[in-house]
Design a protein around this motif. Structure first.
Motif, mmCIF file in Angstrom:
data_model
loop_
_atom_site.group_PDB
_atom_site.id
_atom_site.type_symbol
_atom_site.label_atom_id
_atom_site.label_comp_id
_atom_site.label_asym_id
_atom_site.label_seq_id
_atom_site.Cartn_x
_atom_site.Cartn_y
_atom_site.Cartn_z
ATOM 1 N N UNK A 180 0.850 -1.146 -0.130
ATOM 2 C CA UNK A 180 0.216 -0.045 0.053
ATOM 3 C C UNK A 180 0.784 1.379 0.022
ATOM 4 N N UNK A 181 0.616 2.047 -0.848
ATOM 5 C CA UNK A 181 1.387 3.135 -1.069
ATOM 6 C C UNK A 181 0.812 4.580 -0.408
ATOM 7 N N UNK A 182 -0.699 4.424 -0.038
ATOM 8 C CA UNK A 182 -0.952 5.690 0.662
ATOM 9 C C UNK A 182 -2.171 4.856 1.308
ATOM 10 N N UNK A 183 -2.781 5.374 2.318
ATOM 11 C CA UNK A 183 -4.109 5.194 3.208
ATOM 12 C C UNK A 183 -4.317 6.135 4.124
ATOM 13 N N UNK A 184 -5.067 7.485 3.750
ATOM 14 C CA UNK A 184 -5.284 8.498 4.589
ATOM 15 C C UNK A 184 -6.693 8.472 5.105
ATOM 16 N N UNK A 185 -7.632 7.455 5.018
ATOM 17 C CA UNK A 185 -8.758 7.000 5.470
ATOM 18 C C UNK A 185 -9.671 7.665 4.574
ATOM 19 N N UNK A 186 -9.301 8.562 3.427
ATOM 20 C CA UNK A 186 -10.208 8.977 2.409
ATOM 21 C C UNK A 186 -9.773 8.213 0.967
ATOM 22 N N UNK A 187 -8.424 8.061 0.611
ATOM 23 C CA UNK A 187 -7.900 7.612 -0.314
ATOM 24 C C UNK A 187 -6.982 6.500 -0.133
ATOM 25 N N UNK A 188 -6.983 5.446 -0.664
ATOM 26 C CA UNK A 188 -5.973 4.218 -0.641
ATOM 27 C C UNK A 188 -5.439 4.155 -2.095
ATOM 28 N N UNK A 189 -3.980 4.206 -2.125
ATOM 29 C CA UNK A 189 -3.610 3.699 -3.466
ATOM 30 C C UNK A 189 -2.544 2.491 -3.294
ATOM 31 N N UNK A 190 -2.697 1.598 -4.097
ATOM 32 C CA UNK A 190 -2.112 0.358 -4.040
ATOM 33 C C UNK A 190 -1.474 0.054 -5.225
ATOM 34 N N UNK A 191 -0.227 -0.863 -5.265
ATOM 35 C CA UNK A 191 0.453 -0.932 -6.561
ATOM 36 C C UNK A 191 0.222 -2.490 -6.793
ATOM 37 N N UNK A 192 0.080 -3.044 -7.868
ATOM 38 C CA UNK A 192 0.035 -4.224 -8.252
ATOM 39 C C UNK A 192 1.506 -4.693 -8.661
ATOM 40 N N UNK A 193 1.580 -6.193 -8.830
ATOM 41 C CA UNK A 193 2.506 -6.767 -8.978
ATOM 42 C C UNK A 193 3.317 -6.358 -10.425
ATOM 43 N N UNK A 194 2.365 -5.689 -11.171
ATOM 44 C CA UNK A 194 2.762 -5.422 -12.782
ATOM 45 C C UNK A 194 3.016 -3.993 -12.755
ATOM 46 N N UNK A 195 2.726 -3.133 -11.528
ATOM 47 C CA UNK A 195 3.211 -1.834 -11.670
ATOM 48 C C UNK A 195 1.968 -0.956 -11.665
ATOM 49 N N UNK A 196 0.675 -1.187 -11.929
ATOM 50 C CA UNK A 196 -0.382 -0.486 -12.128
ATOM 51 C C UNK A 196 -0.681 0.138 -10.544
ATOM 52 N N UNK A 197 -0.758 1.438 -10.670
ATOM 53 C CA UNK A 197 -1.450 1.955 -9.421
ATOM 54 C C UNK A 197 -2.981 2.078 -9.736
ATOM 55 N N UNK A 198 -3.689 1.595 -7.980
ATOM 56 C CA UNK A 198 -5.070 1.550 -8.362
ATOM 57 C C UNK A 198 -5.445 2.799 -7.106
ATOM 58 N N UNK A 199 -6.548 3.499 -7.525
ATOM 59 C CA UNK A 199 -6.876 4.210 -6.514
ATOM 60 C C UNK A 199 -8.203 3.996 -6.064
ATOM 61 N N UNK A 200 -8.470 3.950 -4.870
ATOM 62 C CA UNK A 200 -9.861 3.887 -4.207
ATOM 63 C C UNK A 200 -10.149 4.622 -3.040
ATOM 64 N N UNK A 201 -11.321 5.426 -3.472
ATOM 65 C CA UNK A 201 -11.834 6.360 -2.452
ATOM 66 C C UNK A 201 -12.060 7.587 -3.087
ATOM 67 N N UNK A 202 -11.656 8.610 -2.437
ATOM 68 C CA UNK A 202 -11.956 10.155 -3.081
ATOM 69 C C UNK A 202 -10.702 10.772 -2.979
#
Length: 99
Positions: free
Chosen positions: A1-23
């Protein structure tokens, strides 16, 4: 997990894609910009950002994902799974072009 501020979570897949969850809004768009800069791939290789889990984004967030003329930054960023309404907004923004 690259970021989780309670509003936005950013994860990175094994392939390098960043996925944004939230606001993304004015409260966390600068932090998101920092995460994207830190996650840069080799020069000239687009950073792939998946927006499927994004439920809200304001103009400050859109500008992070699509820097405009005179605002150097994160290009090239390749956005995938962009919600239809968000695509319409992104298409209205001027974007940085490669020289």
């Amino acid at each position: 997990m690259l970021l989780d501020d309670g509003q936005l979570r950013v994860t990175r897949s094994a392939g390098g894609t960043l996925t944004l969850h939230g606001e993304v809004d004015a409260r966390n768009s600068a932090v998101l910009a920092g995460v994207l800069i830190a996650a840069r791939t080799p020069p000239g290789t687009p950073l792939v950002v998946d927006l499927q889990g994004l439920t809200f984004i304001d103009m400050s967030g859109l500008r992070v994902l699509r820097p405009g003329p005179g605002r150097p930054g994160l290009a090239p960023v390749r956005l995938v799974n962009v919600p239809r309404l968000m695509r319409r907004l992104l298409d209205m923004l001027p974007c940085e072009t490669a020289s």
